[in-house]
Design a protein around this motif. Structure first.
Motif, PDB file in Angstrom:
ATOM      1  N   THR A 126       1.179  -1.156  -0.091  1.00  0.00           N
ATOM      2  CA  THR A 126       0.025   0.210   0.235  1.00  0.00           C
ATOM      3  C   THR A 126       0.410   1.273   0.686  1.00  0.00           C
ATOM      4  OG1 THR A 126      -0.186   0.264   2.263  1.00  0.00           O
ATOM      5  CG2 THR A 126      -2.099  -0.961   1.250  1.00  0.00           C
ATOM      6  N   TYR A 128       3.984   1.123  -1.390  1.00  0.00           N
ATOM      7  CA  TYR A 128       4.640   1.692  -2.294  1.00  0.00           C
ATOM      8  C   TYR A 128       3.338   2.488  -3.618  1.00  0.00           C
ATOM      9  CZ  TYR A 128       6.648   0.115  -7.272  1.00  0.00           C
ATOM     10  OH  TYR A 128       7.008   0.393  -8.378  1.00  0.00           O
ATOM     11  N   CYS A 129       2.396   1.821  -3.123  1.00  0.00           N
ATOM     12  CA  CYS A 129       1.124   2.682  -4.402  1.00  0.00           C
ATOM     13  C   CYS A 129       0.693   4.154  -4.113  1.00  0.00           C
ATOM     14  CB  CYS A 129      -0.366   1.656  -4.052  1.00  0.00           C
ATOM     15  SG  CYS A 129      -0.126   0.203  -4.994  1.00  0.00           S
TER      16      CYS A 129
END
Length: 186
Positions: A126, A128-129
């Motif tokens: 999450t 990274y996103c």
């Protein structure tokens, strides 16, 4: 999980307590890490948010996490991306809650360790996103956002490892404390 009505005064007090602990877990202990995207830092907010879900259930635990983590962001220079933090902790809270339900609410050491490892690993994904979205928000190209976000993960990985280690340790310690308090009041 603590067993009481999620709308009871006890539930509201415990939600407020966890909210404050989450906020303080970030405010008091944070170590900034240089990154290409965002301003990440090591902290205990995620660990405490997962504990909130384990003890308070999805609704109240997620609420404590959203207010504690999101509130920190809003009040400390991260307001523009606070919605991403709130979305992240909501996703993690839902997964933790579903795992607890899949384990039939059996909070054995093995199950809590599995939940902590999955929650920590999910947080890497999450974050990274979120970093990609943050990079796109400031005008970075998609390819650059993907690469820069990858190189901005060290703080998240450290936070995720500490979550996988600290959640089980703190869960069973807090469970003993809460049980002791309940016995005294019954």
């Amino acid at each position: 999980m603590l067993h009481y009505n999620k709308n009871s005064l006890q539930a509201i007090i415990m939600t407020g307590l966890f909210t404050a602990l989450i906020y303080l877990g970030i405010f008091i202990f944070r170590i900034p890490i240089p990154a290409l995207v965002g301003r990440p830092f090591i902290h205990f907010g995620n660990t405490l948010a997962i504990l909130a879900v384990l003890f308070l259930g999805l609704r109240n635990g997620a609420l404590a996490g959203v207010i504690g983590l999101g509130g920190f962001d809003i009040l400390n220079g991260y307001a523009l991306t606070s919605w991403l933090t709130m979305l992240e902790i909501t996703v993690v809270a839902v997964v933790v809650s579903l795992l607890l339900k899949a384990f039939d609410y059996n909070d054995s050491k093995q199950n809590i360790i599995i939940i902590a490892i999955i929650a920590g690993t999910l947080k890497i994904g999450t974050s990274y996103c979120t970093s990609i979205i943050e990079a796109l928000m400031v005008g970075t190209t998609f390819k650059t956002a993907i690469v820069a976000s990858f190189f901005s993960l060290p703080a998240t990985v450290i936070n995720s490892i500490s979550t996988a280690i600290c959640v089980p340790l703190l869960y069973f310690l807090l469970k003993q404390i809460f049980s002791s308090i309940r016995r005294r009041h019954n």
